[in-house]
Design a protein around this motif. Structure first.
Motif, PDB file in Angstrom:
ATOM      1  N   VAL A  96       1.010  -1.236  -0.062  1.00 22.94           N
ATOM      2  CA  VAL A  96       0.185  -0.293  -0.143  1.00 22.94           C
ATOM      3  C   VAL A  96       0.389   1.321   0.298  1.00 22.94           C
ATOM      4  N   ILE A  97       0.859   2.280  -0.714  1.00 22.21           N
ATOM      5  CA  ILE A  97       1.410   3.282  -0.681  1.00 22.21           C
ATOM      6  C   ILE A  97       0.369   5.278  -0.222  1.00 22.21           C
ATOM      7  N   ASN A  98       0.726   4.934   0.808  1.00 22.01           N
ATOM      8  CA  ASN A  98      -0.019   6.043   1.444  1.00 22.01           C
ATOM      9  C   ASN A  98       0.688   7.294   0.521  1.00 22.01           C
ATOM     10  N   ASP A  99       0.094   8.303  -0.327  1.00 21.46           N
ATOM     11  CA  ASP A  99       0.629   9.447  -1.015  1.00 21.46           C
ATOM     12  C   ASP A  99       0.180  10.631   0.048  1.00 21.46           C
ATOM     13  N   GLY A 100       1.044  10.619   1.021  1.00 29.96           N
ATOM     14  CA  GLY A 100       0.972  11.805   1.421  1.00 29.96           C
ATOM     15  C   GLY A 100      -0.650  12.508   1.697  1.00 29.96           C
ATOM     16  N   SER A 101      -0.957  11.373   2.184  1.00 30.15           N
ATOM     17  CA  SER A 101      -2.640  11.952   2.716  1.00 30.15           C
ATOM     18  C   SER A 101      -2.908  12.457   3.580  1.00 30.15           C
ATOM     19  N   ALA A 102      -3.537  13.985   3.744  1.00 28.57           N
ATOM     20  CA  ALA A 102      -4.052  14.517   4.482  1.00 28.57           C
ATOM     21  C   ALA A 102      -4.920  13.970   5.833  1.00 28.57           C
ATOM     22  N   ASP A 103      -5.087  12.826   5.960  1.00 31.94           N
ATOM     23  CA  ASP A 103      -6.688  12.627   6.601  1.00 31.94           C
ATOM     24  C   ASP A 103      -5.640  11.437   7.430  1.00 31.94           C
ATOM     25  N   ARG A 104      -6.289  10.509   8.164  1.00 32.52           N
ATOM     26  CA  ARG A 104      -5.747   9.387   9.049  1.00 32.52           C
ATOM     27  C   ARG A 104      -5.446   7.522   8.405  1.00 32.52           C
ATOM     28  N   THR A 105      -5.450   7.916   6.903  1.00 33.97           N
ATOM     29  CA  THR A 105      -5.022   7.292   6.067  1.00 33.97           C
ATOM     30  C   THR A 105      -3.688   5.961   6.762  1.00 33.97           C
ATOM     31  N   ILE A 106      -2.337   6.750   6.882  1.00 34.94           N
ATOM     32  CA  ILE A 106      -1.402   5.636   7.660  1.00 34.94           C
ATOM     33  C   ILE A 106      -1.872   5.172   8.924  1.00 34.94           C
ATOM     34  N   ASP A 107      -1.988   6.003   9.912  1.00 32.03           N
ATOM     35  CA  ASP A 107      -2.472   5.743  11.213  1.00 32.03           C
ATOM     36  C   ASP A 107      -3.690   4.305  10.812  1.00 32.03           C
ATOM     37  N   VAL A 108      -4.382   4.673  10.233  1.00 34.38           N
ATOM     38  CA  VAL A 108      -5.201   4.074   9.999  1.00 34.38           C
ATOM     39  C   VAL A 108      -4.508   2.388   9.882  1.00 34.38           C
ATOM     40  N   LEU A 109      -3.656   2.296   8.875  1.00 35.50           N
ATOM     41  CA  LEU A 109      -3.098   1.307   8.351  1.00 35.50           C
ATOM     42  C   LEU A 109      -2.041   0.779   9.658  1.00 35.50           C
ATOM     43  N   ILE A 110      -1.892   1.360  10.223  1.00 35.45           N
ATOM     44  CA  ILE A 110      -0.735   1.232  11.175  1.00 35.45           C
ATOM     45  C   ILE A 110      -1.393   0.202  12.424  1.00 35.45           C
ATOM     46  N   GLU A 111      -2.824   1.163  12.767  1.00 32.72           N
ATOM     47  CA  GLU A 111      -3.377   0.309  14.060  1.00 32.72           C
ATOM     48  C   GLU A 111      -3.682  -0.781  13.441  1.00 32.72           C
ATOM     49  N   GLU A 112      -4.316  -1.070  11.860  1.00 30.90           N
ATOM     50  CA  GLU A 112      -5.327  -2.058  12.037  1.00 30.90           C
ATOM     51  C   GLU A 112      -4.225  -3.253  11.413  1.00 30.90           C
ATOM     52  N   PHE A 113      -3.589  -3.191  10.725  1.00 28.43           N
ATOM     53  CA  PHE A 113      -2.087  -4.437  10.250  1.00 28.43           C
ATOM     54  C   PHE A 113      -1.156  -3.964  11.740  1.00 28.43           C
ATOM     55  N   SER A 114      -1.164  -3.692  12.121  1.00 29.40           N
ATOM     56  CA  SER A 114       0.496  -3.651  13.201  1.00 29.40           C
ATOM     57  C   SER A 114       1.358  -3.752  12.751  1.00 29.40           C
ATOM     58  N   LEU A 115       1.468  -2.051  11.710  1.00 30.10           N
ATOM     59  CA  LEU A 115       2.412  -2.112  11.566  1.00 30.10           C
ATOM     60  C   LEU A 115       4.212  -2.018  11.997  1.00 30.10           C
ATOM     61  N   LEU A 116       4.658  -1.567  11.731  1.00 32.34           N
ATOM     62  CA  LEU A 116       6.203  -1.590  12.425  1.00 32.34           C
ATOM     63  C   LEU A 116       7.490  -1.167  10.844  1.00 32.34           C
ATOM     64  N   PRO A 117       7.707   0.008  11.164  1.00 35.08           N
ATOM     65  CA  PRO A 117       8.792   0.433  10.353  1.00 35.08           C
ATOM     66  C   PRO A 117       9.787  -0.239  10.193  1.00 35.08           C
ATOM     67  N   TYR A 118      10.377  -0.801   9.101  1.00 32.42           N
ATOM     68  CA  TYR A 118      11.629  -1.324   9.445  1.00 32.42           C
ATOM     69  C   TYR A 118      12.490  -0.935   8.581  1.00 32.42           C
ATOM     70  N   PRO A 119      14.174  -1.147   8.204  1.00 30.11           N
ATOM     71  CA  PRO A 119      14.789  -0.771   7.087  1.00 30.11           C
ATOM     72  C   PRO A 119      14.828  -0.917   6.484  1.00 30.11           C
ATOM     73  N   GLU A 120      13.960  -0.458   5.074  1.00 26.94           N
ATOM     74  CA  GLU A 120      14.331  -1.379   3.518  1.00 26.94           C
ATOM     75  C   GLU A 120      15.230  -1.035   2.970  1.00 26.94           C
ATOM     76  N   ALA A 121      15.440  -1.639   2.171  1.00 29.23           N
ATOM     77  CA  ALA A 121      17.229  -1.350   0.856  1.00 29.23           C
ATOM     78  C   ALA A 121      16.420  -0.590  -0.100  1.00 29.23           C
ATOM     79  N   TYR A 122      15.564  -0.076   0.022  1.00 25.36           N
ATOM     80  CA  TYR A 122      14.614   1.035  -0.773  1.00 25.36           C
ATOM     81  C   TYR A 122      15.339   1.263  -1.978  1.00 25.36           C
ATOM     82  N   ARG A 123      15.150   0.847  -3.392  1.00 30.62           N
ATOM     83  CA  ARG A 123      16.017   0.940  -4.445  1.00 30.62           C
ATOM     84  C   ARG A 123      14.629   1.629  -5.656  1.00 30.62           C
TER      85      ARG A 123
END
Lengths: 479, 354
Positions: A96-123
């Motif tokens: 899922v790519i949260n494109d700079g949403s002005a609402d709580r899209t990212i917060d909802v995703l974090i809560e609902e799916f137990s998201l944690l930041p991780y050090p992806e080697a983004y290419r």
């Protein structure tokens, strides 16, 4: 200089022949696509028996990255993602790519799916706006979320492509309703033919359908007339428009709502073009152009199965904005890739499909509406008789009804997803009625879109007034 | 005076065109109604067939075969076989055998042969599927002509049916076709060969040394899907092949320590695709002395090489996460360090979910 005494009559004759000829050629072309589609649909219908058998995976099915761009989707994103995590396929991931949403899209995703930041080697293979953070789900191993600065849908998809791990990616709108076997069906051309670089599926109207747990459980027709018109329109556009072109390898659009691409081919083409309105069509036309220029064998195919459902606008203003936007997107796709028109090694895309789109889709509203206006004005001024006006209207409306009816016939030959007689009657009525006002209104909106494209007016997506209640959490949804 | 009258050519052309369009529309409408009525009728018949036969099939599956098996009417043949095939496809063992016996008593084999000979594509497919599930070698001659059909679905399912009937006899017929027919999806070919078991695998391995080009690549992919191993001598020869695609195919199959020296040499190949697969292979069969080699690949210029090297290090059984974290801290190359931390985080996530 002496003008011919009846110069105006000669002009009327010429314009009348031109307009009639235009309508006839346009509709004959569509009827030809229709005939090609009938053959393709009959073959597909013969294989339906195999769809009912249990799927056995060998492990050689190509894994797929499902990319879901999201902007201000806090109300619906959780249900959408949950349904995508229940797709039936051997190996896939959801990004899922949260494109700079002005609402709580990212917060909802974090809560609902137990998201944690991780050090992806983004290419970065395709440029995009900066990525702020990448999250992984501690509960769903195949779910990641990219949080990035706003850049538009095309930019969001590019960010997803950069993070995609698999050789195929599938761009899905956040509000698309898929079927559990959507990935299985739309990936089939890739299994059969290694030269396939993109496939698209049929998008159907979800209005009036029952949705549970993010999946369609019962097909129905909308009550809203605007949406009903669009049901018939979509049948025409997908069942013989795209299917016909696909058989000729001249399909210029893979719907942004649901389409699969080979990642390396898209990266080679430069990814989606940011800040375009019709990024889905622009990419496909560009891929045609580049593949033909480099003389690489390829195919872009269409899967006619109804595998993606989307909510259609039910009010005039939203529908208007959508059609204007589509016409502008068409203009961008065409002018950005003008080199495909009669280009060297152009093949069907360059010598048939692209000129067709230029003449009949892009510039079509000018001729169609111009024809109506001209004939009415000519009648008022006494340049044409009432019989002549009637004959013109008979052609314009008659051919329109014929086309819509053939779309309905294709639906009946193939998927007949509207099983009730009353549904067929309603669709039949719309097939006739849409030619008395709706199609002409559409042409007017498309003309406005053409005008706005020409003036390079700032694009407005507008806000779609959503009616669908299926995106709210259902009591039976798993937490 | 109006310039254009009803007798003007364009007016006449328009009138005729419009009239023809409306006439065609009426024809289409009639066709739609006809199709709908026919579909309804067929659906009712199919529903009746299902109601009649489902309990009988259920009893057969439960090892309680019905005493009386009714005749299948000609117009019900297709619906009957569809239900039978659908149930068979999800059964194994004695349940499947019970269903076969009821099917034979209902003369499913004769019905299938008639459909196969009938010529209609969908019905021929149904006939082939039925004969395949019946697993009777007596139908061999009826199936054989369809093995080389230009229709890829019909031909590949015929191959499957012949494997079901007699895998030993099918092996020599099917394996050459599996290698030649690029229109047969590999995923399906692997499933058929898995069903066929040892006879088909042996037939493929026998042919392998003589294969070249596209057929060789296809064979290597199939063997990978079957998780087969190559004889050591042949494997080394393939790892030295001038074609990069063949070398990659051979690397993907490497599972024994015997080929380690060759794999180690390939870890520094000029082609990045070879390095990727060499790294991956070292992660499967590598030894402690390969750790330095993989660590060096973390500094590779290609992202995928770094990625696979990090994955390989994480999968080596003699390296624990603390070892890898220490390694990441010691790496000079920040891209390599970032990749290793990325893989460690992915692995940590898997651990949390376990």
């Amino acid at each position: 200089m002496n003008w011919h005494p009846n110069w105006h009559l000669i002009l009327v004759d010429f314009i009348a022949w031109f307009v009639i000829g235009y309508f006839v050629v346009l509709n004959l072309s569509y009827l030809t696509l229709n005939l090609i589609s009938i053959v393709a649909l009959r073959r597909r219908a013969q294989e339906k028996l195999l769809d009912d058998l249990p799927q056995i995976y060998s492990g050689l099915e190509p894994p797929i990255s499902v990319l879901v761009p999201a902007y201000n989707e806090e109300a619906t994103i959780a249900a959408s993602v949950r349904s995508m995590l229940q797709l039936s396929y051997s190996a896939y991931e959801v990004i899922v790519i949260n494109d700079g949403s002005a609402d709580r899209t990212i917060d909802v995703l974090i809560e609902e799916f137990s998201l944690l930041p991780y050090p992806e080697a983004y290419r970065v293979q395709v440029p995009c706006q900066p990525v702020k953070q990448i999250y992984r789900s501690t509960r769903y191993p195949n779910l990641r979320v990219i949080d990035k600065a706003n850049g538009g849908k095309a930019d969001a998809l590019n960010a997803g492509i950069n993070a995609a791990r698999f050789p195929l990616f599938c761009g899905v709108d956040a509000d698309s309703i898929l079927q559990r076997d959507s990935l299985q069906r739309v990936v089939r051309p890739f299994l059969r033919d290694p030269t396939v670089i993109a496939t698209g599926g049929t998008v159907r109207i979800a209005n009036g359908c029952k949705v549970q747990g993010g999946f369609l459980t019962e097909v129905g027709l909308p009550r809203n007339t605007w949406a009903l018109y669009q049901v018939v329109e979509y049948l025409r556009a997908f069942l013989f428009g795209r299917l016909g072109w696909s058989a000729l390898n001249g399909m210029l659009i893979v719907s942004g709502a649901f389409g699969i691409f080979r990642k390396d081919a898209v990266v080679q083409a430069g990814g989606y073009l940011p800040r375009t309105i019709g990024e889905d069509m622009e990419l496909v036309v560009r891929m045609h152009r580049l593949m033909r220029q480099s003389r690489q064998p390829y195919r872009i195919e269409f899967v006619p199965d109804p595998i993606c459902w989307t909510e259609a606008p039910e009010d005039r203003a939203t529908l208007r904005n959508q059609r204007i936007r589509w016409q502008r997107g068409l203009g961008e796709s065409i002018t950005n890739n003008w080199g495909l028109m009669f280009g060297p090694n152009g093949g069907v895309p360059g010598y048939l499909a692209f000129p067709f789109f230029v003449l009949f889709e892009w510039l079509g509203p000018l001729v169609e509406l111009g024809g109506y206006v001209f004939m009415v004005v000519a009648f008022i001024f006494g340049w044409v008789s009432v019989q002549a006006l009637g004959a013109f209207l008979l052609v314009a409306v008659g051919l329109g009804i014929l086309l819509s009816a053939s779309g309905l016939l294709l639906e009946e030959i193939s998927f007949h997803i509207y099983p009730r007689g009353s549904q067929l009657l309603r669709l039949g009525a719309i097939v006739i009625l849409e030619n008395f006002g709706y199609r002409q209104l559409n042409s007017w909106w498309r003309l406005v879109g053409l005008y706005q494209w020409a003036r390079q007016k700032e694009a407005q997506w507008g806000t779609m007034k959503r009616q669908g209640s299926w995106q709210t959490r259902h009591p039976e949804d798993k937490p | 005076m109006t310039s254009t009258q009803a007798t003007d050519p364009w007016v006449l052309a328009a009138l005729w065109t419009g009239t023809a369009a409306l006439a065609l529309t009426l024809l289409l409408a009639a066709e739609i109604v006809f199709l709908r009525v026919r579909m309804r009728r067929a659906a009712r018949r199919e529903q009746a067939v299902v109601q009649q036969w489902r309990p009988l099939f259920a009893a057969a599956i439960a090892d309680d075969p019905p005493r009386h098996v009714p005749r299948v009417a000609r117009q019900d043949r297709v619906a009957f076989l569809k239900l039978w095939v659908h149930l068979q496809a999800s059964l194994r063992g004695s349940a499947s055998q019970g269903l076969i016996e009821v099917g034979l008593r209902a003369r499913a084999d004769r019905a299938a042969l008639r459909l196969l000979a009938g010529g209609q594509r969908a019905e021929a497919l149904l006939g082939v599927l039925t004969l395949g599930h019946l697993r009777d070698a007596r139908h061999w001659d009826a199936l054989l002509p369809h093995l080389d059909a230009s229709d890829s679905l019909l031909s590949i399912y015929t191959g499957w049916a012949m494997v079901q009937a007699d895998p030993w006899r099918a092996a020599d017929l099917l394996v050459p076709r599996v290698l030649e027919r690029a229109d047969w999806p590999l995923a399906q070919v692997v499933t058929i060969m898995q069903d066929g078991g040892a006879p088909l695998l042996r037939a493929l391995e026998t042919r392998l040394p003589a294969l070249t080009g596209g057929a060789l690549l296809r064979a290597l992919r199939i063997l990978e899907g079957l998780r087969a191993t190559l004889p050591a001598g042949l494997h080394e020869r393939l790892l030295d092949d001038p074609s990069m695609d063949v070398v990659v195919g051979a690397l993907r199959l490497a599972a024994s320590p015997g080929v380690l020296p060759r794999v180690r040499a390939l870890a520094s190949h000029a082609d990045w695709r070879i390095r990727v697969h060499a790294a991956r292979t070292l992660g499967r069969i590598g030894e402690p002395e390969d750790v330095d080699r993989l660590r060096a690949l973390l500094a590779d210029s290609e992202w995928w090489v770094r990625h696979r090297a990090a994955e390989a290090l994480a999968s080596l059984p003699f390296l624990a996460p603390p070892d890898l974290e220490r390694m990441a801290g010691e790496l000079q190359d920040r891209y390599g360090a970032a990749m290793l931390r990325h893989i460690l985080a992915v692995g940590a996530g898997a651990g949390e979910r376990a």
